[in-house]
Design an enzyme around this catalytic site. Structure first.
Site, PDB file in Angstrom:
ATOM      1  N   HIS A   1       0.832  -1.210   0.000  1.00  0.00           N
ATOM      2  CA  HIS A   1       0.000   0.000   0.000  1.00  0.00           C
ATOM      3  C   HIS A   1       0.870   1.265   0.000  1.00  0.00           C
ATOM      4  O   HIS A   1       0.875   2.033   0.969  1.00  0.00           O
ATOM      5  CB  HIS A   1      -0.957  -0.010   1.208  1.00  0.00           C
ATOM      6  CG  HIS A   1      -2.067  -1.014   1.067  1.00  0.00           C
ATOM      7  ND1 HIS A   1      -2.114  -2.175   1.799  1.00  0.00           N
ATOM      8  CD2 HIS A   1      -3.157  -1.032   0.265  1.00  0.00           C
ATOM      9  CE1 HIS A   1      -3.207  -2.865   1.458  1.00  0.00           C
ATOM     10  NE2 HIS A   1      -3.854  -2.194   0.541  1.00  0.00           N
TER      11      HIS A   1
ATOM     12  N   HIS B   1       1.148   1.592  -5.670  1.00  0.00           N
ATOM     13  CA  HIS B   1      -0.178   0.964  -5.756  1.00  0.00           C
ATOM     14  C   HIS B   1      -1.216   2.014  -6.193  1.00  0.00           C
ATOM     15  O   HIS B   1      -2.071   1.741  -7.041  1.00  0.00           O
ATOM     16  CB  HIS B   1      -0.548   0.341  -4.399  1.00  0.00           C
ATOM     17  CG  HIS B   1      -1.974  -0.119  -4.304  1.00  0.00           C
ATOM     18  ND1 HIS B   1      -2.497  -1.132  -5.085  1.00  0.00           N
ATOM     19  CD2 HIS B   1      -3.010   0.317  -3.514  1.00  0.00           C
ATOM     20  CE1 HIS B   1      -3.784  -1.310  -4.790  1.00  0.00           C
ATOM     21  NE2 HIS B   1      -4.127  -0.440  -3.848  1.00  0.00           N
TER      22      HIS B   1
ATOM     23  N   HIS C   1      -7.181   6.767  -2.982  1.00  0.00           N
ATOM     24  CA  HIS C   1      -7.986   5.766  -2.274  1.00  0.00           C
ATOM     25  C   HIS C   1      -7.264   5.057  -1.123  1.00  0.00           C
ATOM     26  O   HIS C   1      -7.927   4.475  -0.265  1.00  0.00           O
ATOM     27  CB  HIS C   1      -8.564   4.726  -3.261  1.00  0.00           C
ATOM     28  CG  HIS C   1      -7.619   3.609  -3.556  1.00  0.00           C
ATOM     29  ND1 HIS C   1      -6.567   3.738  -4.427  1.00  0.00           N
ATOM     30  CD2 HIS C   1      -7.533   2.340  -3.050  1.00  0.00           C
ATOM     31  CE1 HIS C   1      -5.885   2.613  -4.465  1.00  0.00           C
ATOM     32  NE2 HIS C   1      -6.445   1.740  -3.636  1.00  0.00           N
ATOM     33  N   ASP C   2      -5.922   5.118  -1.083  1.00  0.00           N
ATOM     34  CA  ASP C   2      -5.189   4.479   0.033  1.00  0.00           C
ATOM     35  C   ASP C   2      -4.213   5.455   0.684  1.00  0.00           C
ATOM     36  O   ASP C   2      -3.226   5.018   1.311  1.00  0.00           O
ATOM     37  CB  ASP C   2      -4.429   3.241  -0.472  1.00  0.00           C
ATOM     38  CG  ASP C   2      -5.259   1.959  -0.377  1.00  0.00           C
ATOM     39  OD1 ASP C   2      -6.155   1.889   0.483  1.00  0.00           O
ATOM     40  OD2 ASP C   2      -5.013   1.029  -1.177  1.00  0.00           O
TER      41      ASP C   2
ATOM     42  N   ASP D   1      -8.570  -1.873  -7.879  1.00  0.00           N
ATOM     43  CA  ASP D   1      -7.896  -2.231  -6.629  1.00  0.00           C
ATOM     44  C   ASP D   1      -7.604  -3.738  -6.561  1.00  0.00           C
ATOM     45  O   ASP D   1      -6.674  -4.169  -5.882  1.00  0.00           O
ATOM     46  CB  ASP D   1      -8.832  -1.812  -5.474  1.00  0.00           C
ATOM     47  CG  ASP D   1      -8.102  -1.563  -4.168  1.00  0.00           C
ATOM     48  OD1 ASP D   1      -6.870  -1.385  -4.201  1.00  0.00           O
ATOM     49  OD2 ASP D   1      -8.777  -1.528  -3.118  1.00  0.00           O
TER      50      ASP D   1
ATOM     51  N   GLN E   1      -3.405 -17.999  -3.349  1.00  0.00           N
ATOM     52  CA  GLN E   1      -3.657 -17.248  -4.582  1.00  0.00           C
ATOM     53  C   GLN E   1      -4.804 -17.865  -5.384  1.00  0.00           C
ATOM     54  O   GLN E   1      -5.636 -17.149  -5.935  1.00  0.00           O
ATOM     55  CB  GLN E   1      -2.387 -17.154  -5.446  1.00  0.00           C
ATOM     56  CG  GLN E   1      -1.375 -16.184  -4.890  1.00  0.00           C
ATOM     57  CD  GLN E   1      -1.969 -14.788  -4.656  1.00  0.00           C
ATOM     58  OE1 GLN E   1      -2.399 -14.133  -5.580  1.00  0.00           O
ATOM     59  NE2 GLN E   1      -2.019 -14.355  -3.408  1.00  0.00           N
TER      60      GLN E   1
HETATM   61  P1  CMP Z   1      -7.116  -3.554   0.204  1.00  0.00           P
HETATM   62  O1  CMP Z   1      -6.213  -2.738  -0.646  1.00  0.00           O
HETATM   63  O2  CMP Z   1      -7.612  -3.010   1.469  1.00  0.00           O
HETATM   64  O3  CMP Z   1      -8.381  -3.999  -0.681  1.00  0.00           O
HETATM   65  C1  CMP Z   1      -8.210  -5.000  -1.677  1.00  0.00           C
HETATM   66  C2  CMP Z   1      -7.585  -6.184  -1.008  1.00  0.00           C
HETATM   67  O4  CMP Z   1      -7.371  -7.300  -1.831  1.00  0.00           O
HETATM   68  C3  CMP Z   1      -6.185  -5.806  -0.524  1.00  0.00           C
HETATM   69  O5  CMP Z   1      -6.345  -4.903   0.550  1.00  0.00           O
HETATM   70  C4  CMP Z   1      -5.615  -7.156  -0.195  1.00  0.00           C
HETATM   71  O6  CMP Z   1      -6.044  -7.553   1.092  1.00  0.00           O
HETATM   72  C5  CMP Z   1      -6.312  -8.034  -1.229  1.00  0.00           C
HETATM   73  N1  CMP Z   1      -5.403  -8.435  -2.327  1.00  0.00           N
HETATM   74  C6  CMP Z   1      -5.051  -7.728  -3.416  1.00  0.00           C
HETATM   75  N2  CMP Z   1      -4.261  -8.456  -4.212  1.00  0.00           N
HETATM   76  C7  CMP Z   1      -4.107  -9.668  -3.614  1.00  0.00           C
HETATM   77  C8  CMP Z   1      -3.418 -10.847  -3.957  1.00  0.00           C
HETATM   78  N3  CMP Z   1      -2.734 -10.971  -5.101  1.00  0.00           N
HETATM   79  N4  CMP Z   1      -3.497 -11.889  -3.096  1.00  0.00           N
HETATM   80  C9  CMP Z   1      -4.206 -11.807  -1.952  1.00  0.00           C
HETATM   81  N5  CMP Z   1      -4.885 -10.717  -1.583  1.00  0.00           N
HETATM   82  C10 CMP Z   1      -4.840  -9.657  -2.409  1.00  0.00           C
END
Ligand code: CMP
Length: 331
Positions: free
Chosen positions: A62, A66, A102-103, A214, A265
């Site tokens: 984050h 990103h 957004h983050d 996202d 995954q």
């Molecule tokens: P957040 O950015 O809060 O919202 C989207 C969420 O998706 C992110 O946090 C991660 O927790 C999850 N995320 C995004 N990409 C992956 C990935 N490749 N594998 C597992 N979790 C993911």
């Protein structure tokens, strides 16, 4: 707006300091709203710089990269099949602004963690979409700064524009909280099933698009996806280490001693990403859905050697312990 854009290659070329500013400038300057809404370019660039400085560079996932990726991906969706022709300039600047902020100031730790430890941000936002509320607040607080308020000298920007802009940004940024994911699948189906976007569906569609951006890393070229996947796991493991240190239950996917990359995954793609992206297919570059399936196949067939190599790479950036230097929007 290329659909095979490699953010890591650009990062290597221009570095952390310029990446977000450069991607934001490239995307925003493609749009008419700069002239139609009288946006001040020097103040807009100053806003991008302030934004960049609030993204935490020490977060493996984050971070400003990103935000740049989500903005660039949002722009790809808007350009796909000319979806953007359906929207007003205020709506377009609102969705792009939402994507880039957004983050902002993400502390590298989840809402569940902040709530469990009764963190000051959780107290401030009543345990409700804590991070997303903080991102939205801080984005607007920055916009109040005289040097960053890119609407302040406009002769065309009206109070009703400002109200619409604010309302859209709040809905879109708070919509990135994963707790809305299942509801979003249903709403995308409702919006896209009749082939037209009604006025009352704009905010819902923008929420869906930024949420999709996202979640888009597993639709990118395999090396780009692998890099994001390692970064997200590195950040999960930092949180897990902090949870272990505090004697808390370790959150899902956050235990470095008990994570199976292939399994986690495949679960993430099959149960979270794929069902959502299939509904959003009309606004996706067609190659992204087939790539998602290819990446899923790659993860299904991951060998033990490949799994171990990925884990070794993840351990490197996660060597620093998590530090609570989160930005309080009102301080
Ligand atoms: P957040 O950015 O809060 O919202 C989207 C969420 O998706 C992110 O946090 C991660 O927790 C999850 N995320 C995004 N990409 C992956 C990935 N490749 N594998 C597992 N979790 C993911």
């Amino acid at each position: 707006n290329e659909d095979d854009f490699d953010i890591f290659a650009l990062h290597k070329k221009i570095g952390d300091d310029q990446l977000l500013v450069s991607v934001c400038a490239n995307v925003f300057l493609q749009y008419n709203f700069i002239s139609s809404l009288g946006v001040s370019i020097p103040k807009l660039i100053q806003y991008f710089r302030a934004l960049q400085s609030h993204y935490k560079t020490s977060n493996p996932y984050h971070c400003g990269m990103h935000a740049a990726d989500v903005l660039q991906t949002t722009n790809v969706y808007l350009c796909c099949g000319d979806v953007k022709e359906n929207f007003s300039d205020v709506e377009l600047i609102a969705v792009l602004f939402s994507a880039m902020v957004h983050d902002i100031a993400h502390p590298g730790i989840s809402n569940a963690f902040l709530t469990a430890v009764n963190h000051p941000l959780a107290k401030l936002f009543n345990d409700t979409s804590v991070l997303e509320s903080m991102h939205t607040s801080l984005a607007f607080i920055l916009l109040e700064r005289a040097d960053c308020n890119f609407f302040s000298s406009s002769t065309t920007w009206q109070k009703y524009h400002a109200d619409d802009f604010r309302s859209l940004v709040i809905q879109v940024v708070t919509g990135t909280d994963m707790k809305h994911h299942s509801a979003m699948i249903k709403s995308v189906e409702d919006i896209l099933d009749d082939g037209q976007i009604d006025d009352d569906e704009v905010a819902q569609l923008f929420k869906a698009i930024v949420h999709a951006a996202d979640l888009s890393n597993s639709m990118k070229d395999l090396p780009v996806y692998i890099n994001w996947m390692e970064r997200v796991n590195a950040e999960f493991w930092q949180q897990g280490d902090e949870e272990r240190r505090r004697g808390m239950t370790i959150s899902m996917m956050c235990d470095r001693n008990n994570t199976f990359i292939s399994k986690s995954q495949c679960g993430f793609i099959e149960f979270v990403v794929l069902p959502y992206m299939q509904k959003l297919a009309p606004v996706l570059p067609p190659v992204w859905l087939s790539r998602l399936e290819d990446n899923l196949k790659f993860m299904k067939e991951l060998t033990t050697d490949q799994e171990n190599t990925i884990k070794r790479r993840i351990k490197r950036p996660a060597s620093k312990p998590w530090a609570d230097d989160s930005t309080h929007p009102f301080s």
